[in-house]
Each structure stands twice: as C-alpha cells, then as structure tokens.
Scaffold this active site. Structure first.
Site, short mmCIF file in Angstrom:
data_model
loop_
_atom_site.label_atom_id
_atom_site.label_comp_id
_atom_site.label_asym_id
_atom_site.label_seq_id
_atom_site.Cartn_x
_atom_site.Cartn_y
_atom_site.Cartn_z
N LYS A 1 0.84 -1.20 0.00
CA LYS A 1 0.00 0.00 0.00
C LYS A 1 0.87 1.25 0.00
CE LYS A 1 -3.83 -2.10 2.43
NZ LYS A 1 -4.44 -2.40 3.71
N GLN B 1 -4.76 -1.50 9.63
CA GLN B 1 -4.58 -2.85 9.07
C GLN B 1 -5.13 -3.89 10.05
OE1 GLN B 1 -3.34 -3.56 5.93
NE2 GLN B 1 -4.06 -5.61 6.43
N ASP C 1 -11.54 2.51 3.50
CA ASP C 1 -11.80 1.07 3.38
C ASP C 1 -13.30 0.81 3.20
OD1 ASP C 1 -9.76 -0.74 3.25
OD2 ASP C 1 -9.39 -0.79 5.41
#
Ligand code: NAP
Length: 302
Positions: free
Chosen positions: A54, A98, A121
């Site tokens: 990422k 995460q 997200d």
C-alpha cells in the site's frame, strides 16, 4: 481457451495511470495531494507485506503517505486517541487500520472511531449505509467489490439487466458486490441473487448467471458444468493449496487456487479472472481511488 482473460494487473495499471494524472492536476491547481495514513499494530508478516504494498503504491502516485507502526501491546484507548489525531489532521484524507488487530483491542470500536469521511476502506457503518442507499450518497465503496465492478465494466461486460449470482455473503465481498451491482446506475442495474451455505441448489443458481462472482474461500467449489456458456466468471477466492519454489527468487511460495476450476471453466466461460492476477491487484488500486476521491470531496470538486 475460449474465454477472454480478465487481467487484473493490466486494469490496475490503467486505473493507477488515471489516478496519477488526476493527482498531478489537483496538485497543480490546488497545491495539495491526497494524504493516507496506514496504522499497523504489531508485526504480523502478512500485514507487514500488505501495508508495504500500500505504501509503495501510494508513494508512486505522489500521495502524502504516513506509515504509523504501533507495538503489539498498545492499549485500546491509545489506539483510539491516535485515530482521533488523524481524524483532526487536515492533510490526511484516508485512514487505514490494518486488520487483524491484537486480542486486547475491539476491532469494531476501532473501525467505528475512524471519521466516516476518511474511512477509505468503506467498513464504517455510515459508509455501509451510504452504499445501501446508493446514488449520490455513496462515498467509499469497499475496495475489493469496487475493484470487481471495474473488472467487469472495463472488460466490456454488460451489467444492465444481467443475471448476477454472487456466491458468498460476507460483509467485505459478497454483500457489498451484490449491493454495488444492483444500484440504479451505469455499470450496475443487474438482477442479483446471493447464495451461501444454506442455499438449496447452488448449481441451479450458478447455471443461470450471466455474471458469476464467487467469494466463498473453497477451492474448486464451482464446477465447470455449473457455468453458463459465455458467462463472465469473477473468481475472488484465494486459497493456499500447497507450496512451491519460486523460479524467480528460489524461495518457497504458496500455491494459490481460486474457488473455480479455472482450467476447465475457461473453456466454457466468455470472460474469466485468473487466480492470482485477477481480483487481487484491484484492492489496493481502489483504496488509492477512494483516497483520491476523499481529497476531491474535501475540495468540493468530486
Ligand atoms: P468469508 O467471510 O469466509 O465468507 C465466505 C462466504 O462464502 C460465506 O458467506 C459462506 O456462507 C459462503 N460459502 C462458504 N462455503 C460455501 C459453500 N460450500 N457453498 C455456498 N456458499 C459458501 O470469506 P470472504 O472474506 O468473503 O472471502 C472469500 C474469499 O475471497 C476468500 O478466499 C478470500 O481469501 C478471498 N478474498 C480475496 C480478496 C482479494 O483478492 N483482494 C479480498 C477479500 C477476500 P455462510 O455465510 O453461509 O457461512
């Protein structure tokens, strides 16, 4: 092989190029770049590797990328305060924590603390609700399902009026992709069926699908004879079925298989995604797109 291969790596490169062009233009016109923070708790090797990808992608696009690593034993209240700090930071447009998180931390509480307008997200209940309402309400569709829609649309597959069957009803793939494809919008307008472990006759449903999205996590679940000739098959499954030595690095790597018997299915389907190299590359790409869109919402130019 009769099916057209939907290469996620090629579509990823195409979208990243478009994003880079927009980032450069916005930087020139407004003097700002998208800001993304990735919060990593502990050192889970899979999470480290995912976060590294990422970061690399964000940097290659010219984003402001903040990597915030925290110790495995961080207290929940400290993690919540950290998120709050980034919620208030105007140079940050996307916050990503995460998963998975260590046991002492309530994942739900953490995700719910992220400002829904920075939740790139798309897992915050507000964004789940926005997707359910549809239309102009949608801000951040979850990344893997949003990537699946891009694969379908950019391959020229007609979604309008199509019979879509989604195998799997998880909150991260099955339910949101079903929701995305039934929106009253271009690239959607499909008639959607969602199947799961209690579905009575899975074969029957798969056989009538013009677009079959399989996200069950069961290798070879969908048999070739369940595929309608000419259908578009999106295999989301990533299953580790063994190990092999990489020809490139000489190191042990996992052998990955999807939920569909690819070798036989490709002779029947009209379009098909490989595993790996199909859906996989799209998730980080759509995370970058959501972060760019967050900046555009912030600037009022979305
Ligand atoms: P999940 O949370 O385990 O959900 C699996 C879903 O499949 C459940 O709804 C389950 O039904 C259904 N299912 C399982 N076995 C079935 C069967 N025999 N017949 C019918 N339905 C069945 O999984 P997930 O997180 O959605 O992930 C699914 C797969 O996609 C995994 O292989 C995962 O690794 C992969 N994945 C890939 C990406 C990517 O490439 N970027 C991203 C996310 C996930 P019930 O609800 O009835 O239990």
């Amino acid at each position: 092989m009769s099916a057209k291969l939907i290469r996620g790596t090629e579509i990823r490169d195409e979208i990243l190029k478009e994003i880079k062009g927009e980032v450069d233009r916005i930087k020139e016109e407004h003097g700002v770049v998208p800001g993304l923070v990735t919060i990593l708790v502990g050192e889970n090797p899979a999470s480290v590797s995912y976060v590294t990808s990422k970061i690399r992608t964000a940097q290659s696009l010219g984003y402001k990328e903040v990597q915030d690593s925290q110790p495995e034993d961080i207290k929940e209240e400290d993690l919540l305060s950290l998120i709050d700090k980034y919620n208030k930071d105007d140079s940050i447009h996307g916050i990503l924590v995460q998963l998975p998180l260590p046991k002492q931390i309530d994942e739900k509480k953490v995700l719910n603390t992220i400002d829904p307008d920075k939740d790139v997200d798309g897992f915050h209940p507000v964004n789940v609700g926005r997707l359910m309402i549809g239309g102009g309400e949608v801000k951040f569709p979850p990344c893997t399902p949003a990537g699946i829609q891009e694969l379908i649309v950019r391959s020229g597959v007609e979604t309008e009026g199509a019979e879509v069957v989604v195998v799997g009803r998880s909150n991260i793939v099955g339910k949101p992709i079903a929701n995305i494809l039934l929106q009253k919008a271009p690239g959607a307008n499909a008639t959607v069926t969602v199947a799961h472990t209690r579905t009575k006759d899975l074969a029957y449903h798969c056989k009538r699908a013009d677009i079959l999205v399989v996200a069950a996590g069961v290798p070879g679940l969908v048999k070739p004879e369940w595929i309608k000739p000419g259908a578009c098959v999106i295999d989301v499954g990533v299953n580790r079925v063994g190990e092999k030595i990489s020809e490139k690095t000489g190191k042990k790597i996992a052998i990955l298989k999807g939920d569909v018997d690819f070798d036989k299915a490709k002779e029947i389907a009209g379009y098909i995604t490989p595993v790996p190299g199909g859906v996989g590359p799209m998730t980080i790409t759509m995370l970058m797109k959501n972060t760019l869109n967050s900046l555009k919402f912030h600037l009022g130019i979305a």
